[in-house]
Design an enzyme around this catalytic site. Structure first.
Site, mmCIF file in Angstrom:
data_model
loop_
_atom_site.group_PDB
_atom_site.id
_atom_site.type_symbol
_atom_site.label_atom_id
_atom_site.label_comp_id
_atom_site.label_asym_id
_atom_site.label_seq_id
_atom_site.Cartn_x
_atom_site.Cartn_y
_atom_site.Cartn_z
ATOM 1 N N ASP A 243 0.830 -1.219 0.000
ATOM 2 C CA ASP A 243 0.000 0.000 0.000
ATOM 3 C C ASP A 243 0.859 1.262 0.000
ATOM 4 O O ASP A 243 1.989 1.259 0.474
ATOM 5 C CB ASP A 243 -0.925 0.013 1.229
ATOM 6 C CG ASP A 243 -0.147 -0.021 2.530
ATOM 7 O OD1 ASP A 243 0.871 -0.750 2.591
ATOM 8 O OD2 ASP A 243 -0.533 0.675 3.475
ATOM 9 N N GLU A 244 0.280 2.313 -0.523
ATOM 10 C CA GLU A 244 0.813 3.675 -0.389
ATOM 11 C C GLU A 244 2.321 3.776 -0.666
ATOM 12 O O GLU A 244 3.037 4.465 0.057
ATOM 13 C CB GLU A 244 0.518 4.209 1.019
ATOM 14 C CG GLU A 244 -0.959 4.339 1.293
ATOM 15 C CD GLU A 244 -1.259 4.787 2.717
ATOM 16 O OE1 GLU A 244 -2.128 5.658 2.872
ATOM 17 O OE2 GLU A 244 -0.634 4.259 3.663
HETATM 18 C C1 ACM Z 1 -3.849 1.412 4.203
HETATM 19 O O1 ACM Z 1 -4.760 1.922 4.876
HETATM 20 N N1 ACM Z 1 -2.783 2.117 3.905
HETATM 21 C C2 ACM Z 1 -3.909 0.044 3.736
#
Ligand code: ACM
Length: 521
Positions: free
Chosen positions: A336-337
């Site tokens: 993620d991110e």
């Molecule tokens: C997330 O909330 N960065 C998975």
């Protein structure tokens, strides 16, 4: 003629009649409180038919079980002994002649699956029947909720232990019913995590996803890379001392959870959210913000370095050691991110992580952004934010775990007055967290691709389990019901009444839950 003797007769005869009725005439009727417990089980059973009578658990009761269900029987006995003060011996046998007993038997009804059970309460005793150990365990968890709330007390309570008679036949609608705890932003001790496992299992949830690494901390001992915990294990958001789990302590936690049919999913967040590892081993760094211990709450500034062979040795070593600590088939590798990772590098990383997971015998789970890479039916994507990524992952064949941040990110505040939590996704009141359906949340997502639901608890604003409980309860119970109970049997109007009746149980467990004004406590 009205005489003194007549007056006595008028007073005494109804009293005698009442005593006779209570003492020796047939089965007793369930009181409203006892009936309410039967009607209020969370998650709501697939089918529950009351019979109107009462079974009383008494000090002479035994728990009789076949060999296959001994573990479930012993677990239940441990849960019932503290409040009742009864011996509740667990005896191996068939229980055919027994009265005043809880009897576990193995069912030949394969349609119950691994997690289904039948529970029948008669005035003479209770029978729990299941086709597999997890089902027997869940039958016992339901039985706890049929008893008065005080059963959850840790000390002896003197009161009758009555249950309504009736029959429950129950099994879950989704295989994956979980929660994620972020132990990286703030560290939680093994004892706190064990208590978290108890909470999940109480609501028949079967997955605890541990977010073990992030920019602010690295929480699991990796013997081949010791500085990860020597350096990266000693920080957390706000500058506290952090902490980490030795492999021995982690293995003990995994075994503790297994006993309650909870699978632990370890997550190492890659290729972003990696600052704690880079600060421990600066030789892993090539771009992004220069790695130093970080205790703030920004995201998206750190990345692994695709150009370095050492990066892939690092990931392989970490996955190798974690896989050995993980009896279940899954490992979560984040994804993620990764805003500091160039897109081409990100796509190449995810393919490589998939290969490394596979090499160590594990199925890779990643946050939904992994849909941008070449994932397939051997991968699992966790939806949190983008319906587009969730659909893309499913179109590539991946299974999807539903964690929509506007519904089940339980680190979100209930409203603007909540004492902990954030609100970047939404304020999420108890009804908003309950009122959604995993099968329709992402339009067009094929039902067969939905593995289950998971409620993440990120820990930027909470430092210990007490604070976590305020955000978790009561929303956790509702998410458990979304995972377990067939969608067409759920309604907020019915749930809120059951949740209100459930309040004293949380209190007896020592949980200081959020008293939402939308629930008629
Ligand atoms: C997330 O909330 N960065 C998975």
């Amino acid at each position: 003629m009205y005489t003194h003797a007549n007056k006595l007769r008028i007073a005494v005869i109804p009293m005698l009649a009442a005593l006779l009725l209570a003492g020796c005439s047939g089965p007793r009727k369930a009181s409203p409180a006892v009936s309410q417990a039967f009607e209020s089980v969370i998650p709501k059973p697939a089918s529950a038919v009351p019979a109107g009578g009462i079974f009383e658990l008494t000090s002479d009761a035994q728990i009789i079980t076949d060999e296959a269900n001994k573990a479930a029987a012993e677990y239940l006995a441990e849960r019932l002994r503290p409040a009742t003060g009864f011996a509740l011996p667990v005896v191996v046998g068939d229980g055919s002649e027994s009265v005043h007993a809880i009897v576990y038997t193995t069912s030949s009804d394969a349609s119950l699956g691994n997690e289904g059970y039948e529970l029948s309460v008669a005035d003479k005793g209770v029978r729990i029947s299941a086709a597999a150990p997890a089902g027997a365990f869940y039958g016992g968890q339901t039985l706890r909720q049929l008893l008065p709330a005080a059963i959850e007390s840790g000390s002896v309570q003197t009161q009758p232990w009555e249950m309504a008679t009736g029959t429950i036949r129950d099994l879950p609608q989704l295989a994956w019913r979980g929660s994620m705890l972020d132990v990286a932003r703030h560290f939680f001790t093994i004892d706190e995590v064990k208590r978290y496992v108890d909470y999940l299992a109480y609501y028949k949830m079967n997955v605890l996803h541990l977010h073990l690494s992030d920019d602010q901390g690295w929480r699991i001992e990796i013997k081949s890379w010791p500085k990860l915990t020597e350096v990266g294990g000693k920080s957390e958001v706000g500058g506290g001392e952090g902490g980490f789990y030795t492999q021995e302590a982690y293995a003990d936690l995994v075994a503790y959870a297994q006993r309650q049919h909870v699978m632990i999913i370890p997550e190492i967040d890659l290729p972003g959210h990696i600052n704690a590892a880079l600060a421990s081993y600066p030789e892993l760094y090539c771009i992004g913000k220069k790695p130093e211990i970080y205790t703030g709450t920004e995201v998206g500034f750190s990345t692994l370095c695709r150009k370095k062979d050492l990066t892939f040795k690092f990931v392989d070593d970490v996955v190798n050691e974690l896989a050995a600590l993980t009896p279940g088939p899954y490992i979560h590798l984040g994804g993620d991110e990764a805003a500091a990772t160039p897109k081409d590098d990100y796509i190449a990383f995810v393919s490589k992580f998939h290969e490394i997971a596979k090499k160590h015998g594990k199925i890779m789970i990643g946050w939904e952004e992994i849909a941008q890479a070449a994932i397939d039916s051997n991968d699992v994507a966790q939806h949190w934010h983008s319906a587009e990524y969730a659909s893309m992952a499913a179109a590539k064949g991946a299974q999807v775990i539903m964690s929509p941040s506007t519904r089940v990110y339980v680190d979100m505040q209930y409203d603007s007055t909540s004492k902990f939590g954030l609100h970047w996704a939404a304020y999420i009141e108890v009804d908003e967290s309950y009122n959604w359906d995993p099968f329709t949340q992402v339009p067009g997502l094929d039902r067969s691709k939905i593995l289950g639901v998971e409620t993440p608890l990120w820990s930027e604003t909470i430092t210990n389990l007490d604070e976590a409980e305020y955000l978790l309860f009561p929303r956790l119970a509702g998410v458990a019901e979304i995972g377990w109970t067939p969608s067409d049997l759920r309604s907020w109007d019915n749930y809120k009444i059951r949740l209100a009746a459930h309040g004293p149980r949380m209190t007896a467990m020592g949980i200081d839950y959020y008293r939402s004004s939308r629930v008629p406590w």
